[in-house]
Design a protein around this motif. Structure first.
Motif, short mmCIF file in Angstrom:
data_model
loop_
_atom_site.label_atom_id
_atom_site.label_comp_id
_atom_site.label_asym_id
_atom_site.label_seq_id
_atom_site.Cartn_x
_atom_site.Cartn_y
_atom_site.Cartn_z
N LEU A 1 0.25 0.95 -15.69
CA LEU A 1 -0.22 2.22 -16.21
C LEU A 1 -1.73 2.25 -16.25
CD1 LEU A 1 2.26 2.52 -19.22
CD2 LEU A 1 2.49 3.55 -16.94
N ALA A 2 -2.29 3.44 -16.48
CA ALA A 2 -3.75 3.58 -16.56
C ALA A 2 -4.33 2.75 -17.69
CB ALA A 2 -4.11 5.05 -16.74
N SER A 3 -3.54 2.49 -18.70
CA SER A 3 -3.98 1.70 -19.85
C SER A 3 -4.06 0.21 -19.53
CB SER A 3 -3.02 1.90 -21.02
OG SER A 3 -1.72 1.45 -20.67
N GLY A 4 -3.49 -0.16 -18.38
CA GLY A 4 -3.46 -1.57 -18.01
C GLY A 4 -2.13 -2.22 -18.32
N ASP B 1 7.11 13.06 -9.57
CA ASP B 1 6.00 12.11 -9.60
C ASP B 1 6.05 11.29 -8.32
OD1 ASP B 1 5.00 12.84 -12.06
OD2 ASP B 1 6.25 11.42 -13.16
N VAL B 2 4.89 11.05 -7.71
CA VAL B 2 4.82 10.29 -6.46
C VAL B 2 4.22 8.91 -6.74
CG1 VAL B 2 3.91 10.17 -4.12
CG2 VAL B 2 4.56 12.39 -5.10
N PHE B 3 4.98 7.87 -6.44
CA PHE B 3 4.55 6.48 -6.61
C PHE B 3 4.23 5.92 -5.22
CE2 PHE B 3 7.02 7.62 -10.23
CZ PHE B 3 6.53 6.90 -11.31
N ALA B 4 2.96 5.96 -4.85
CA ALA B 4 2.53 5.53 -3.52
C ALA B 4 2.19 4.04 -3.55
CB ALA B 4 1.32 6.34 -3.07
N GLU C 1 -8.41 -7.84 5.27
CA GLU C 1 -9.79 -7.53 4.85
C GLU C 1 -10.24 -6.17 5.34
OE1 GLU C 1 -12.33 -10.68 6.09
OE2 GLU C 1 -11.47 -12.16 4.71
N THR C 2 -9.68 -5.70 6.44
CA THR C 2 -10.04 -4.38 6.95
C THR C 2 -9.13 -3.29 6.39
OG1 THR C 2 -8.66 -4.78 8.91
CG2 THR C 2 -11.01 -5.28 9.10
N GLU C 3 -7.88 -3.65 6.10
CA GLU C 3 -6.93 -2.65 5.60
C GLU C 3 -7.21 -2.24 4.16
OE1 GLU C 3 -3.03 -4.09 8.24
OE2 GLU C 3 -3.25 -4.67 6.13
N ILE C 4 -7.56 -3.21 3.32
CA ILE C 4 -7.76 -2.91 1.89
C ILE C 4 -8.89 -1.91 1.66
CG2 ILE C 4 -8.36 -3.89 -0.36
CD1 ILE C 4 -6.87 -6.43 0.49
N PRO C 5 -10.08 -2.08 2.29
CA PRO C 5 -11.13 -1.06 2.11
C PRO C 5 -10.69 0.31 2.62
CG PRO C 5 -12.06 -3.09 2.99
CD PRO C 5 -10.57 -3.23 3.05
N ALA C 6 -9.90 0.32 3.70
CA ALA C 6 -9.42 1.61 4.24
C ALA C 6 -8.49 2.28 3.23
CB ALA C 6 -8.68 1.37 5.56
N TRP C 7 -7.67 1.47 2.52
CA TRP C 7 -6.79 2.02 1.49
C TRP C 7 -7.60 2.55 0.31
CZ3 TRP C 7 -5.84 -0.57 -3.41
CH2 TRP C 7 -4.94 0.11 -4.23
N GLU C 8 -8.60 1.78 -0.11
CA GLU C 8 -9.45 2.20 -1.23
C GLU C 8 -10.10 3.55 -0.94
OE1 GLU C 8 -9.83 0.91 -4.11
OE2 GLU C 8 -9.26 -1.21 -4.01
N LYS C 9 -10.52 3.72 0.30
CA LYS C 9 -11.17 4.97 0.70
C LYS C 9 -10.17 6.11 0.81
CE LYS C 9 -14.09 6.91 4.38
NZ LYS C 9 -14.76 6.64 5.68
N ALA C 10 -9.00 5.83 1.40
CA ALA C 10 -8.00 6.87 1.63
C ALA C 10 -7.42 7.42 0.34
CB ALA C 10 -6.88 6.32 2.52
N LYS C 11 -7.21 6.55 -0.66
CA LYS C 11 -6.53 7.02 -1.89
C LYS C 11 -7.41 7.94 -2.72
CE LYS C 11 -7.60 3.17 -5.05
NZ LYS C 11 -7.03 2.19 -5.97
N VAL C 12 -8.73 7.92 -2.45
CA VAL C 12 -9.63 8.84 -3.16
C VAL C 12 -9.25 10.29 -2.88
CG1 VAL C 12 -12.02 9.63 -3.33
CG2 VAL C 12 -11.53 7.18 -3.20
N LYS D 1 0.26 8.62 -7.80
CA LYS D 1 0.06 7.37 -8.54
C LYS D 1 0.01 6.25 -7.51
CE LYS D 1 2.98 9.26 -12.19
NZ LYS D 1 1.88 9.97 -12.83
N HIS D 2 -0.98 5.36 -7.64
CA HIS D 2 -1.21 4.38 -6.59
C HIS D 2 -1.05 2.93 -7.05
CE1 HIS D 2 -2.65 7.10 -3.44
NE2 HIS D 2 -3.21 7.80 -4.42
N LYS D 3 -0.58 2.13 -6.12
CA LYS D 3 -0.45 0.69 -6.33
C LYS D 3 -0.51 0.02 -4.96
CE LYS D 3 2.84 -2.88 -7.80
NZ LYS D 3 4.12 -3.18 -8.48
N ARG D 4 -1.12 -1.18 -4.91
CA ARG D 4 -1.12 -1.95 -3.67
C ARG D 4 -0.27 -3.20 -3.86
NH1 ARG D 4 -3.60 -6.11 -1.10
NH2 ARG D 4 -5.01 -6.56 -2.85
N ALA D 5 0.75 -3.36 -3.02
CA ALA D 5 1.59 -4.56 -3.08
C ALA D 5 0.82 -5.72 -2.48
CB ALA D 5 2.89 -4.32 -2.31
#
Length: 478
Positions: free
Chosen positions: A351-354, A402-405, A412-423, A429-433
């Motif tokens: 959750l947003a609260s951690g 509710d959408v749980f993406a 190393e290249t995919e994670i920054p692309a995800w960080e940028k795309a989710k903006v 709602k976002h999570k990275r496995a």
């Protein structure tokens, strides 16, 4: 009771023994390159064998007048490659790419290269006793001349407006005779140069017969019925060629040209797979297994459940040397487990609260929860997100679901692309496995490709639908 066929086991042992013998006799091969005509160049050797093109050997930089030697591991040979030069005309110039398609077997090679003139035999050439590429060049030139005449005659006949005329009948007879002569020439060339690796590519030039007096559907059915004429599925060396993938793609595209709906497409592609695998089944176990892998990859990319189920009997055949056995079994298990009405697999969500809570316990006033597995560098995912997120901006849809993406990006290249795309996907709602496709979340949902959507009823956590696109998602939300 399980019955063991001793002849099948003998065939398998014989095939494996032959493979081990070939591997033992193979040696690493050197490719010596003399550079001229440019200031310097990076050199890369890319393999065309396998599901994707990949770099296998690199030389970071070679200057004009110098020589670089690449060592190609025996395990990769024989095969087709792309030799790539990222050259600079002047020391201060930006790199510019140039590529040459080459064949490598068991002969050490020496190549004189001007990257700006890779197709000019006066500027780029192998040593005088080079065999594979020299043979391929000679075959290609003669093959072009023969096919050109056949092509001209075929185009004329296909566009002739009086198929009942005697002239047309004479023309089709002439074409059929020439086609038979051409196919006989292909077979003779293959037999004559059977000790050369490139001869394994000749068979893909075989021309099937044409139904001249039938409808377009008759022609398509004839093309399907005769597509595998002339192919030697008992020859595992065809798997080392790049042509086999293109050849099979053309076969599948014939079925695709007859499909008018998604349901018909899935049915036709499944039929295409069944027919092709049954043909390959009579050949070498490696070819048989490759054919199963080829169709599994295609069915998985289009999420064709019927096609994947069709593959199940072949997994129990000991002669089927598929590399996708575990993946197919996992997918089949998922098809049985993830069904409408069953409880969706649980996983933890932050959750947003951690605080972390189980997905099943996530409190929401919405009627549905959409579990969406995706990847920022997946083109199909990008296309879905470009439709799904704007559609979701409607207030009524946000209240309903509710959408749980869940991102499966992990490099190393995919994670920054995800960080940028989710903006730009702030409504989800976002999570990275952490382990991507190997993560517990992906395993629980039997995810083998992206995007994957599972629509869940919020109160019961039961699966409502497994939509493949936005239109299906809308129809399953009641």
């Amino acid at each position: 009771m399980i019955t063991i066929n001793p002849f099948r086991n003998v065939a398998l042992i014989t095939a494996l023994t032959g493979m081990m013998s070939l591997a033992a006799n193979a040696q690493d091969v050197s490719l010596k390159i003399h550079l001229s005509g440019v200031a310097k160049s990076k050199i890369s050797l890319l393999s065309l064998t396998g599901p994707s093109i990949k770099t296998v050997v690199e030389h970071p930089s070679i200057n004009k007048g110098q020589t670089a030697t690449l060592s190609i591991p025996k395990a990769l040979l024989p095969a087709e490659f792309v030799l790539r030069f990222d050259f600079q005309e002047q020391e201060s110039s930006n790199p510019y790419p140039a590529e040459k398609h080459i064949f490598i077997n068991d002969q050490n090679l020496e190549l004189w290269v001007k990257p700006k003139a890779l197709t000019n035999p006066d500027s780029t050439y192998f040593q005088k006793d080079e065999r594979e590429n020299t043979l391929m060049t000679r075959f290609a030139m003669e093959n072009f001349k023969k096919r050109e005449q056949l092509g001209l005659l075929q185009n004329f006949l296909m566009n002739y407006d009086q198929p009942s005329a005697k002239f047309f009948q004479l023309g089709t007879t002439e074409y059929d005779g020439r086609r038979a002569e051409y196919n006989a020439w292909i077979a003779a060339q293959t037999a004559q140069y059977k000790s050369s690796f490139v001869s394994n590519t000749f068979v893909f030039q075989h021309i099937p017969p044409i139904v001249w007096n039938g409808t377009e559907t008759d022609r398509l059915n004839s093309a399907i019925a005769h597509y595998f004429d002339g192919m030697n599925f008992k020859n595992p060396a065809i798997l080392k060629t790049n042509e086999i993938k293109e050849w099979m793609n053309k076969y599948v595209n014939i079925y695709g040209s007859m499909s008018t709906t998604i349901a018909l497409r899935d049915s036709l592609f499944t039929l295409a797979g069944k027919r092709a695998i049954e043909k390959a089944k009579l050949g070498d176990p490696q070819v048989y297994g490759w054919m199963v892998d080829y169709f599994y990859n295609g069915f998985e990319s289009f999420n064709m459940t019927a096609g994947i189920k069709m593959l199940e009997p072949y997994l129990n055949d000991p002669l089927c040397q598929t590399s996708k056995r575990k993946a197919i079994e996992q997918r089949l298990k998922g098809i049985e487990t993830l069904t409408v009405g069953s409880v969706a697999p649980n996983f933890n969500w932050s959750l947003a609260s951690g605080k972390s809570v189980p997905f099943h316990d996530f409190k929401t006033e919405a009627k549905y929860k959409l579990v969406l597995f995706w990847s920022a560098d997946c083109q199909h995912c990008k296309e879905l997100m470009e439709q799904l997120h704007p559609w979701y901006q409607d207030a009524a849809k946000k209240e309903m679901m509710d959408v749980f993406a869940i991102s499966l990006d992990e490099t190393e290249t995919e994670i920054p692309a995800w960080e940028k795309a989710k903006v730009n996907l702030s409504s989800f709602k976002h999570k990275r496995a952490e382990q991507g496709i190997r993560s517990p979340e992906a395993a629980a949902y039997f995810v083998l490709s992206t995007p994957t959507m599972v629509l869940v009823e919020a109160k019961t956590n039961k699966i409502v639908g497994l939509p493949e696109n936005l239109a299906q998602l809308e129809s399953e939300m009641k």
